[in-house]
Enzyme design. Sequence first.
Site, mmCIF file in Angstrom:
data_model
loop_
_atom_site.group_PDB
_atom_site.id
_atom_site.type_symbol
_atom_site.label_atom_id
_atom_site.label_comp_id
_atom_site.label_asym_id
_atom_site.label_seq_id
_atom_site.Cartn_x
_atom_site.Cartn_y
_atom_site.Cartn_z
ATOM 1 C CG HIS A 126 -2.024 -0.972 1.478
ATOM 2 N ND1 HIS A 126 -2.844 -1.194 0.245
ATOM 3 C CD2 HIS A 126 -2.303 -1.987 2.067
ATOM 4 C CE1 HIS A 126 -3.737 -2.195 0.558
ATOM 5 N NE2 HIS A 126 -3.417 -2.668 1.686
ATOM 6 C CG ASP B 18 -3.211 -8.336 1.291
ATOM 7 O OD1 ASP B 18 -2.596 -8.963 2.356
ATOM 8 O OD2 ASP B 18 -4.143 -7.435 1.101
ATOM 9 C CG HIS C 133 -6.697 -5.204 1.861
ATOM 10 N ND1 HIS C 133 -6.183 -5.920 2.802
ATOM 11 C CD2 HIS C 133 -8.123 -4.622 2.321
ATOM 12 C CE1 HIS C 133 -7.053 -5.887 3.778
ATOM 13 N NE2 HIS C 133 -8.241 -5.130 3.433
#
Length: 274
Positions: A153, A193, A195
Amino acid sequence: MAGESRKRKVGLLYDERMCKHDTPDGDDHPECPNRIKAIWEMLQRTGLAQRFLLFSFLLGCFACVVLGGSKAEDKHLQLVHTKEHVNLVKSLSTKKKDSRRNKIASKLDSIYLNGGSSEAAYLAAGSVVEVAEKVAEGELDCGFAIVRPPGHHAEADEAMGFCLFNNVAVAASYLLNQRPDLGVKKILIVDWDVHHGNGTQKMFWKDPRVLVFSVHRHDGGSFYPTGDDGDYDKVGEGAGEGFNINVPWEQGRRCGERLYCCMGPYLDSCDQRV
């Protein structure tokens, strides 16, 4: 002996110092030191990390090589991050009062900080670089870096989503830009993942040398990190067009192992492009 298959080397990297990154008040948090402790303890209990000769149907005979962590260099972090961001993360260990770190964290998206955050972040990024480099050099056949904080991220100028540095992006950029002697021309990053790996996607958005493949829960853009960056039509730009593949799932809580098992054809396609 003649005809005997070569014993392959698998690197396992773990460093307890990455567990120093924790919530400043000791509150429970999903991204906690036990995340990597549990993995390492399981490897210890099964004896995998101590075994010098193992067999698997995928690797054949292989030996485990245990590695300690190493810190990333600023110049390597700045291959994908701004100098200001690198300096901010570095300064966390010098801010003696947690209240000052908390003020920084409060301005970021889903981030906590403590006195061990800086060291852990440098170790996480540097350790992924170390394992990737050893594989590229041929010292290892493959490797598994057990690191935290995570990275996908983290964007060029901002920490978010529990991530301080984008570990895998640093490693990929290091091999491509700093070690041309190793002959690595293209890299496939597979992000499974739940996300979307927004940071990794943006760092290689225009780079045809890196194919970023992310399979993740999307829910019409309402699932973290939210927005449309993780949608299927985000394919890269310029020279990098076609080198970003998103597989957004809309099933919500029904995302599970069966769906991950269906990713084979997608990965075959990625392999052909790389």
